[in-house]
Design an enzyme around this catalytic site. Structure first.
Site, short mmCIF file in Angstrom:
data_model
loop_
_atom_site.label_atom_id
_atom_site.label_comp_id
_atom_site.label_asym_id
_atom_site.label_seq_id
_atom_site.Cartn_x
_atom_site.Cartn_y
_atom_site.Cartn_z
N SER A 1 1.64 -7.48 -0.89
CA SER A 1 2.45 -8.43 -0.11
C SER A 1 1.83 -9.83 -0.07
CB SER A 1 2.73 -7.91 1.30
OG SER A 1 1.59 -7.96 2.10
N THR B 1 1.70 -4.48 4.20
CA THR B 1 1.58 -4.83 5.62
C THR B 1 0.99 -6.22 5.85
OG1 THR B 1 -0.56 -3.74 5.70
CG2 THR B 1 1.35 -2.43 6.36
N ASP B 2 0.28 -6.75 4.83
CA ASP B 2 -0.46 -8.00 5.06
C ASP B 2 0.46 -9.17 5.44
OD1 ASP B 2 -2.78 -6.65 4.55
OD2 ASP B 2 -3.02 -7.41 2.51
N THR C 1 0.82 -1.21 0.00
CA THR C 1 0.00 0.00 0.00
C THR C 1 0.85 1.26 0.00
OG1 THR C 1 -1.78 -1.18 1.08
CG2 THR C 1 -1.79 1.21 1.33
N1 LIG Z 1 -1.55 -2.06 3.89
C1 LIG Z 1 -1.04 -2.86 2.97
O1 LIG Z 1 0.10 -2.74 2.60
C2 LIG Z 1 -1.95 -3.96 2.47
C3 LIG Z 1 -1.62 -4.49 1.11
N2 LIG Z 1 -2.69 -5.34 0.66
C4 LIG Z 1 -0.34 -5.31 1.09
O2 LIG Z 1 -0.07 -6.04 2.01
O3 LIG Z 1 0.39 -5.24 0.14
#
Ligand SMILES: NC(=O)C[C@H](N)C(=O)O
Length: 334
Positions: free
Chosen positions: A68, A101-102, A22
């Site tokens: 991710s 973050t995932d 993200t």
């Molecule tokens: N907040 C994020 O980065 C979520 C995103 N879907 C990821 O993990 O790439």
């Protein structure tokens, strides 16, 4: 090799390795905070935070640019090679990895087990796309660079830094699918906090008890390990299906402290008798210790490690050729 306009001799050199997420995403309006697209490159990430060049000479490299959920072993191994090469450079003070973050906690934990260095390695990301009002990426990136450039950050293992908090790769876990304040530590606690962008550590450096270290130099792949999720009437056939499709180990995200249904355990015992692959019981709860609940001797338990971190550790120990007894000892030391 600095990406700043001019390299300043007095400032520490920090390398940023970008992988996507993200933090590197764009939406069609500044109020849109879901359904955005990954694709912002490292140069655009850096130019959004020119203040970074006041605190370090940064150089950026793109390793991947994916959500991710799509980070795989190939990317992890490539990232590891780059992180180690940067840290081996005596002129580099520390490394920052930007990541979705995932699955950030999995990459952080992986790096912590394979990068053998006291130099700071910091992993960060964002919960809002780069185009959003109050995007969190720029300050998270600034803080991560500040941390990687800090003398107080030595010998603390790989650190997870988002939303003012500094956590350890061992204990940080994503808690909320949407909120900015999503990374929290399990029982063992956080490492520190940013006050006015200065990292304040709660304690002097320490290393998690019985932390193993693995070498993945030259590695192209890792043994497959599946995670099965525990629930009432869990499907026992999935254990067999997992082994038949090539799993060399299974993590059970068990109920409570690593529990599993009696029928399921009987199936797992039969599958173990035939395959001999390690089966490690963790927990589906967000926190706690899996252990002491085993019914059969073949069951291993993951201690404080959640299923996704136990999977990383099992892959690495299988890759290193550990026997089942050695794997058991390693997990039971956690
Ligand atoms: N907040 C994020 O980065 C979520 C995103 N879907 C990821 O993990 O790439």
């Amino acid at each position: 090799k600095s990406s700043c306009k001019s390299s300043q001799p007095g400032l520490p050199n920090v390398t940023i390795l970008a992988t996507g997420g993200t933090i590197a995403s764009k939406a069609s309006s500044n109020t849109q905070t879901t359904n955005y697209q990954v694709g912002v490159g490292i140069d655009a990430l850096l130019s959004a935070v020119p203040e970074i060049c006041n605190i370090s000479n940064v150089s950026g490299m793109q390793v991947s640019n994916v959500d991710s959920a799509s980070i795989n072993t190939t990317i992890l191994l490539e990232l590891t090679t780059r992180v180690k090469a940067e840290l081996a450079d005596p002129t580099v003070h520390g490394v920052v990895v930007t990541h979705g973050t995932d699955t950030l906690e999995e990459t952080a934990f992986f790096l912590d087990l394979v990068v053998n260095s006291t130099k700071p390695v910091v992993i960060t990301g964002a919960m809002r796309p780069s185009t959003a009002l109050s995007a969190d990426g720029p300050l998270n990136l600034y803080q991560a660079v500040k941390l990687a450039a800090s003398k107080t950050a030595y010998a603390r293992g790989v650190m997870v830094s988002l939303n003012d908090r500094i956590g350890s790769a061992f204990t940080s876990t994503k808690n909320n699918a949407n909120s900015l304040d999503t990374f929290h530590a399990t029982e063992q606690g956080q490492l520190g906090f940013f006050i006015d962008q200065v990292p304040k550590f709660y304690s002097s450096p320490s290393t998690p008890r019985n932390k193993p270290q693995f070498d993945v130099t030259g590695q192209k792949s890792l043994p497959a390990v599946d995670i099965l999720y525990g629930h009432q009437e869990s499907n026992s056939h999935l254990i067999r299906a997992s082994i038949e499709s090539g799993a060399k180990g299974i993590i059970f995200a068990g109920v409570g402290a690593g529990g599993w249904s009696l029928d399921g355990l009987k199936s797992a015992q039969r599958a173990y008798n035939q395959s001999g692959i390690p089966m490690v019981f963790s927990r589906r709860t967000n926190d706690g210790f899996a252990g002491g609940d085993s019914i059969y001797p073949f069951q291993m338990t993951s201690g404080f490690l959640n299923p996704q971190k136990a999977r990383v550790m099992l892959q690495l120990s299988l890759n290193a050729g550990y026997s089942n007894d050695e794997i058991r000892k390693m997990f039971e030391g956690q």
